[in-house]
Write an enzyme that holds these catalytic residues in place. Structure first.
Site, PDB file in Angstrom:
ATOM      1  N   ASP A 202       0.860  -1.175   0.000  1.00 12.99           N
ATOM      2  CA  ASP A 202       0.000   0.000   0.000  1.00 12.99           C
ATOM      3  C   ASP A 202       0.898   1.226   0.000  1.00 12.99           C
ATOM      4  O   ASP A 202       2.074   1.168   0.368  1.00 12.99           O
ATOM      5  CB  ASP A 202      -0.891   0.002   1.244  1.00 12.99           C
ATOM      6  CG  ASP A 202      -1.704  -1.273   1.370  1.00 12.99           C
ATOM      7  OD1 ASP A 202      -2.596  -1.484   0.546  1.00 12.99           O
ATOM      8  OD2 ASP A 202      -1.419  -2.064   2.295  1.00 12.99           O
ATOM      9  N   ASP A 239      -2.115  -2.888  -4.485  1.00 12.42           N
ATOM     10  CA  ASP A 239      -2.999  -3.310  -3.398  1.00 12.42           C
ATOM     11  C   ASP A 239      -3.863  -2.110  -3.024  1.00 12.42           C
ATOM     12  O   ASP A 239      -4.579  -1.578  -3.866  1.00 12.42           O
ATOM     13  CB  ASP A 239      -2.167  -3.833  -2.230  1.00 12.42           C
ATOM     14  CG  ASP A 239      -3.012  -4.554  -1.182  1.00 12.42           C
ATOM     15  OD1 ASP A 239      -4.207  -4.802  -1.427  1.00 12.42           O
ATOM     16  OD2 ASP A 239      -2.479  -4.863  -0.108  1.00 12.42           O
ATOM     17  N   ASP A 243      -3.863   1.704   4.492  1.00 11.21           N
ATOM     18  CA  ASP A 243      -4.399   0.689   5.397  1.00 11.21           C
ATOM     19  C   ASP A 243      -4.198   1.116   6.846  1.00 11.21           C
ATOM     20  O   ASP A 243      -3.112   1.595   7.212  1.00 11.21           O
ATOM     21  CB  ASP A 243      -3.690  -0.656   5.191  1.00 11.21           C
ATOM     22  CG  ASP A 243      -4.302  -1.493   4.076  1.00 11.21           C
ATOM     23  OD1 ASP A 243      -5.190  -0.970   3.371  1.00 11.21           O
ATOM     24  OD2 ASP A 243      -3.877  -2.646   3.913  1.00 11.21           O
ATOM     25  N   ARG A 295     -14.113   0.594  -0.845  1.00 16.93           N
ATOM     26  CA  ARG A 295     -13.356   0.790   0.402  1.00 16.93           C
ATOM     27  C   ARG A 295     -13.020   2.255   0.661  1.00 16.93           C
ATOM     28  O   ARG A 295     -11.858   2.644   0.731  1.00 16.93           O
ATOM     29  CB  ARG A 295     -12.070  -0.034   0.395  1.00 16.93           C
ATOM     30  CG  ARG A 295     -12.302  -1.530   0.339  1.00 16.93           C
ATOM     31  CD  ARG A 295     -10.999  -2.300   0.483  1.00 16.93           C
ATOM     32  NE  ARG A 295     -11.211  -3.735   0.381  1.00 16.93           N
ATOM     33  CZ  ARG A 295     -10.250  -4.654   0.454  1.00 16.93           C
ATOM     34  NH1 ARG A 295      -9.003  -4.258   0.627  1.00 16.93           N
ATOM     35  NH2 ARG A 295     -10.535  -5.935   0.367  1.00 16.93           N
TER      36      ARG A 295
END
Length: 417
Positions: A202, A239, A243, A295
């Site tokens: 990420d 990805d 996060d 997301r």
């Protein structure tokens, strides 16, 4: 802020900052006393002059971010994560294990002959070693009591993962995060109905970190979106963008611009409650979520306040959902604005991921009030409730939803005041 860069005098790398520099105030600024869950975060604001650094390469960044002594790190220009210790660029072939090649991998694990079984054996092990070689280069750790700030409007971390792992009291501001790509994605034939390519890295990871403020940053794939198709699926080299995982807590994400990506922002990466219960408390406000597949965020466990954010969703074909209601998630969404294409329905703004409730009030879609929970429940099972069991109190200001597009477009992202 674009004038900040012009004030930087010619100095030795990793040398102290001049005390009179115009950017000094910005680098020492701390989050407001009521600005979300990260209120009280001071980062490296107490740094002495010998712990204020200017960096423009991977090696300098790595050295400056180490340790827990209060520090301010100013990034200037573009820092390439795929570089050796002498900051010479590296290619994917430089990381490849002698036992790995993509053509051999594709031949070995073709579902037509390999079947729906996870890859294993020497070739998969060589792929994993190749990936580990890249990880040692592109993942840059951040120590506690740190402020990292981009100078001007072009400071960029390219192909790099900034990882705040187990650290406390960190501020990240005015940085572009672009194209944290994986040279060696793994084929997973059990992911979905037909399998998928999965990758690592990420752009920014908060893993077990506490008291982190991420403000006025930009996150994207940097235009690296065209990839071939293998086994009927896109060879996915990215990805997520950001996060918040493994028990991270007390986070505020404000005035950031996330754009042109699929799975964007994950809060909690497991349904198992080992380290997340009572943590993952995150505030997201005045962020600009543009052309993202899903997301924004997807949540497990955390008490997450989502308010005054702008969502731009051009078309349904590239969009799945915005708010992922995961296991024991407690999302409290207020006064968010959705600008969508005509084929995007409010029923898809939220998605059930084993959660039970979503508080969503004050939502406007293309200027019209929508009840996100009611729209979801009319279209999908199981129904979501609306009582998430808490009410946010750390709110410096709440804008009327109608003002969100103008305010967020003017303020979110790098180079904005």
């Amino acid at each position: 802020m674009s004038k900040l860069l012009s004030t930087v005098v010619s100095i030795g790398l990793l040398s102290a900052a001049p005390a009179s520099a115009d950017f000094e105030h910005f680098g020492r600024e701390v989050i407001g006393p009521r600005d979300g869950w990260a209120a009280g975060t001071t980062g490296g604001s107490a740094a002495t002059r010998d712990h204020v650094y200017f960096v423009d390469s991977r090696s300098e960044l790595l050295a400056a971010l180490a340790g827990t002594t209060p520090k301010i790190v100013y990034v200037r220009g573009t820092i390439e994560g795929n570089a050796d210790d002498a900051d010479r660029p590296l290619r994917c072939s430089d990381y490849a294990d002698p036992g790995y090649s993509l053509p051999a991998y594709l031949k070995q694990y073709d579902p037509a002959t390999w079947g729906r079984v996870e890859p294993s054996g020497p070739l998969e092990e060589a792929r994993a070693r190749s990936q580990a070689n890249q990880a040692r280069r592109v993942i840059v750790p951040v120590g506690s009591n740190t402020t990292i700030v981009g100078l001007g409007d072009d400071a960029t971390l390219l192909g790099l993962t900034l990882r705040i792992s187990g650290a406390d009291n960190v501020i990240v501001r005015n940085l572009r995060f672009e194209d944290a790509y994986d040279c060696f994605p793994q084929w997973d034939p059990l992911d979905g109905d037909t399998g998928n390519w999965n990758s690592e890295y990420d752009n920014l990871v908060l893993a077990g970190a506490t008291r982190v403020w991420v403000d006025r940053c930009e996150f994207s794939d940097g235009g690296n979106t065209t990839q071939p198709t293998y086994f009927g699926r896109k060879f996915e080299v990215h990805d997520g963008l950001l996060d918040v995982v493994t028990g991270a807590d007390l986070i505020t994400l404000s005035y950031n611009h996330f754009h042109d990506h699929d799975k964007s922002l994950l809060i909690g990466n497991t349904d198992r409650p080992t380290y997340d219960v009572g943590k993952l408390r995150v505030t997201l406000h005045h962020n600009f979520f543009e052309n993202l597949g899903s997301r924004t965020p997807r949540v497990r466990y955390g008490q997450v306040h989502v308010y005054n954010n702008l969502y731009v969703i051009p078309k349904a074909a590239s969009y799945e959902y915005s708010w992922g209601v995961g296991v024991e998630s407690k999302i409290y969404a207020e006064n968010n604005y959705f600008q969508t294409g005509r084929d995007v329905h409010a029923s898809t703004f939220a998605k059930w991921w084993k959660g039970t409730a979503l508080h969503a009030t004050g939502t406007l879609a293309n200027g019209r009030a929508v009840d996100v929970v009611a729209a979801h429940n009319a279209a999908f099972d199981p129904d979501l409730g609306t009582d998430v069991g808490w009410t946010p109190t750390l709110v410096p200001r709440m804008d009327p939803t109608s003002e969100v597009p103008r305010h967020v477009r003017a303020k979110a992202g790098v180079g904005r005041n």
